[in-house]
Design a protein around this motif. Structure first.
Motif, short mmCIF file in Angstrom:
data_model
loop_
_atom_site.label_atom_id
_atom_site.label_comp_id
_atom_site.label_asym_id
_atom_site.label_seq_id
_atom_site.Cartn_x
_atom_site.Cartn_y
_atom_site.Cartn_z
N CYS B 147 43.49 48.67 33.71
CA CYS B 147 42.53 48.38 34.78
C CYS B 147 42.33 49.63 35.65
O CYS B 147 43.27 50.32 36.01
CB CYS B 147 43.05 47.24 35.64
N ILE B 148 41.05 49.93 35.95
CA ILE B 148 40.75 51.11 36.76
C ILE B 148 40.23 50.71 38.15
O ILE B 148 39.70 51.54 38.87
CB ILE B 148 39.75 52.04 36.05
N LEU B 149 40.35 49.44 38.49
CA LEU B 149 39.99 48.93 39.83
C LEU B 149 38.53 49.17 40.18
O LEU B 149 38.20 49.48 41.32
CB LEU B 149 40.90 49.56 40.90
N CYS B 150 37.64 49.03 39.19
CA CYS B 150 36.22 49.27 39.44
C CYS B 150 35.55 48.08 40.09
O CYS B 150 34.44 48.19 40.61
CB CYS B 150 35.51 49.61 38.13
N ALA B 151 36.22 46.91 40.01
CA ALA B 151 35.70 45.68 40.63
C ALA B 151 34.44 45.16 39.96
O ALA B 151 33.75 44.32 40.52
CB ALA B 151 35.47 45.85 42.13
N ARG B 152 34.14 45.63 38.77
CA ARG B 152 32.95 45.09 38.09
C ARG B 152 33.15 43.62 37.74
O ARG B 152 32.22 42.82 37.85
CB ARG B 152 32.63 45.92 36.85
N CYS B 153 34.37 43.22 37.35
CA CYS B 153 34.62 41.80 37.04
C CYS B 153 34.54 40.96 38.30
O CYS B 153 34.01 39.84 38.29
CB CYS B 153 35.97 41.64 36.34
N VAL B 154 35.06 41.51 39.41
CA VAL B 154 35.05 40.77 40.67
C VAL B 154 33.61 40.49 41.10
O VAL B 154 33.24 39.36 41.43
CB VAL B 154 35.80 41.56 41.76
N ARG B 155 32.79 41.57 41.04
CA ARG B 155 31.39 41.42 41.47
C ARG B 155 30.60 40.55 40.49
O ARG B 155 29.81 39.71 40.90
CB ARG B 155 30.75 42.80 41.61
N ALA B 156 30.83 40.76 39.17
CA ALA B 156 30.08 39.97 38.17
C ALA B 156 30.41 38.50 38.31
O ALA B 156 29.55 37.64 38.18
CB ALA B 156 30.39 40.47 36.77
N SER B 157 31.68 38.21 38.59
CA SER B 157 32.07 36.81 38.74
C SER B 157 31.35 36.18 39.93
O SER B 157 30.80 35.08 39.83
CB SER B 157 33.59 36.71 38.94
N GLU B 159 28.57 37.46 41.61
CA GLU B 159 27.12 37.61 41.69
C GLU B 159 26.39 37.05 40.47
O GLU B 159 25.24 36.63 40.58
CB GLU B 159 26.78 39.11 41.85
N LEU B 160 27.03 37.05 39.31
CA LEU B 160 26.34 36.59 38.11
C LEU B 160 26.86 35.23 37.63
O LEU B 160 26.09 34.39 37.17
CB LEU B 160 26.48 37.62 36.97
N ASP B 161 28.16 35.02 37.74
CA ASP B 161 28.73 33.75 37.24
C ASP B 161 28.79 32.69 38.34
O ASP B 161 29.02 31.52 38.04
CB ASP B 161 30.16 33.98 36.70
N GLY B 162 28.63 33.11 39.60
CA GLY B 162 28.74 32.16 40.70
C GLY B 162 30.15 31.61 40.85
O GLY B 162 30.35 30.47 41.23
N LYS B 163 31.12 32.43 40.45
CA LYS B 163 32.53 32.01 40.57
C LYS B 163 33.27 33.03 41.44
O LYS B 163 32.67 33.93 42.00
CB LYS B 163 33.18 31.97 39.18
N ASP B 194 32.06 34.46 30.29
CA ASP B 194 31.65 34.87 31.63
C ASP B 194 31.13 36.31 31.63
O ASP B 194 31.63 37.15 30.88
CB ASP B 194 32.84 34.80 32.60
N ALA B 195 30.15 36.57 32.49
CA ALA B 195 29.66 37.94 32.65
C ALA B 195 30.79 38.84 33.16
O ALA B 195 30.78 40.04 32.92
CB ALA B 195 28.49 37.96 33.63
N ALA B 196 31.76 38.25 33.84
CA ALA B 196 32.88 39.04 34.38
C ALA B 196 33.64 39.76 33.27
O ALA B 196 34.06 40.90 33.44
CB ALA B 196 33.83 38.13 35.16
#
Lengths: 181, 249
Positions: B147-157, B159-163, B194-196
């Motif tokens: 993990c490189i702590l980019c937060a792409r999963c956090v944001r995708a969850s 903003e895109l998955d609504g989770k 999930d998009a995350a």
């Protein structure tokens, strides 16, 4: 002019990088036009016979013998090349870096499910090199001049780099010859 | 009539809509600015700093900085590319990136950037940190070693998955990704499609049991450098040179 001498060794490696070197196929005939092998598993020379232009190091340092051999390569070789991910970053052997050495030894010689060791002793023969606390990349032990990553580095990568080094050309690797896997 | 701003990147004229970031304008103009934490469709985050450009001589992250009329942006300079290379080096040594055993290899954006920059070995010392994995979920694996702590999963969850499947815990060197439940991802409503998961640039957040499905030679970055699809005139494929000599010395 006499041919350049080249030495190779596998430290904490699997000989996969040496297999990749053999994968240059018939170009090996051109390679022996360029170099004379000195200490190497290819000719089974166990010690250096003279100064070498190039030394190829496969594998990282997992025990004291690896460190001695690596230092000896540094002493005898003008240009030292780390080949493969193990030499560059420890590779698969470095997975033990996350487990304390004592636990590693106990798992291997005392607690492992297939271990039979009624005396409960750990290896301590002076013929067996002592393990280092962790597996070290070669450039953290001696100065390394070039790096050829890959697991193993593709034969074309080794060929491109070796022919450049042995003919005094700059080592220039195209995109597709740099791989970490 | 839509108002447009005009500015330059490396001397080339570029236009942007008001509020548009430098990176978005660069993408539209066929200029690639390296990035890891920025992803189309997600809000800008500015974490990885790879997209740092000089705007009128000052460092700014191109993914967060809105374009302004007349600004002079420097992107492809020796100094900036050197900084970016150092950042990639640091990401490699601060985590545990065993590419040879990673199912994301060949499709990994971190690895692809290292290839694009012709990195043969990081110049910093490997840290070999202790990182936990979270394999609690039947279909989803989190391997924090990568993990490189980019937060792409956090944001995708969000903003895109609504989770809200995950967030960051800890600070500084202790900062890590954690599922938003006390018992790992099995306690969240994450799903394998999930998009995350798709947003992870590295092999940290993975769908289980689908790894290594693409043969070597057919993976995303096997033949073409990352970013070349964005470039109008792709650079001559990057080669290393003897500048690489002694990178770790």
């Amino acid at each position: 002019m006499s041919k350049a001498r080249m030495a190779t060794v596998s430290l904490a490696g699997c000989f996969g990088c040496h297999m990749s070197l053999l994968d240059i196929d018939e170009r090996i005939l051109q390679l022996v036009e360029l170099v004379e092998f000195d200490r190497s598993p290819i000719n089974d020379f166990k010690s250096f016979t003279g100064r070498c232009a190039v030394g190829l190091i496969e594998g990282g340092c997992c025990n004291e013998e690896n460190v001695h051999v690596l230092r000896s390569f540094r002493e005898h070789c003008d240009v030292l090349v780390s080949i493969g991910d193990c030499a560059i970053m420890g590779g698969l052997p470095a997975y033990r870096n996350f487990v304390p050495l004592k636990e590693c030894m106990e798992e291997a010689y005392l607690n492992g499910p297939t271990v039979y060791n009624p005396s409960g002793e750990l290896p301590k023969d002076r013929e067996v090199p002592l393990l280092l606390n962790k597996v070290y990349p070669c450039h953290e032990v001696v100065k390394i001049d070039y790096y050829l990553p890959g697991c193993p580095p593709p034969a074309d990568t080794l060929w491109a780099a070796l022919t450049a080094l042995l003919t005094d050309q700059p080592v220039e690797l195209p995109y597709e010859l740099i791989k970490y896997d | 009539m839509e108002q447009t701003l005009e500015f330059t990147i490396d001397g080339l004229p570029v236009t942007a809509a008001p509020g548009e970031t430098i990176m978005a304008a660069a993408d539209a103009a066929g200029i690639y600015i390296p990035r890891l934490c920025a992803m189309k469709g997600l809000s800008p985050f500015g974490a990885c700093r790879l997209c740092t450009v000089l705007v009128d001589g000052r460092s700014q992250s191109a993914c967060t900085q809105p374009a302004a009329a007349g600004m002079v942006v420097e992107n492809d300079t020796e100094q900036l590319q050197g900084f970016r290379k150092n950042l990639i080096d640091m990401l490699f040594v601060e985590g545990n990136h065993f590419c040879m055993a990673c199912e994301k290899s060949g499709n990994c954006e971190l690895q692809a950037l290292a290839y694009r920059f012709g990195i043969l070995a990081p110049k910093y010392q490997y840290q070999f940190p202790q990182r936990e994995i979270d394999a609690s979920h039947p279909d989803v694996l989190l391997d924090r070693n990568r993990c490189i702590l980019c937060a792409r999963c956090v944001r995708a969850s969000q903003e895109l998955d609504g989770k809200e499947i995950a967030g960051f815990v800890g600070r500084g060197g202790e900062k890590h990704l954690a599922a938003s439940s006390g018992c790992g991802f099995v306690g969240t409503d994450v799903a394998a499609d999930d998009a995350a998961l798709a947003a992870c640039p590295v092999g940290a957040l993975l769908r289980k049991r689908v790894g290594f499905s693409t043969p070597i030679g057919q993976r995303k970055y096997d033949h073409q450098p990352i970013g070349c699809e964005k470039e109008l005139r792709p650079e001559k494929s990057s080669t290393t040179s003897d500048v690489q000599k002694g990178v770790a010395s």
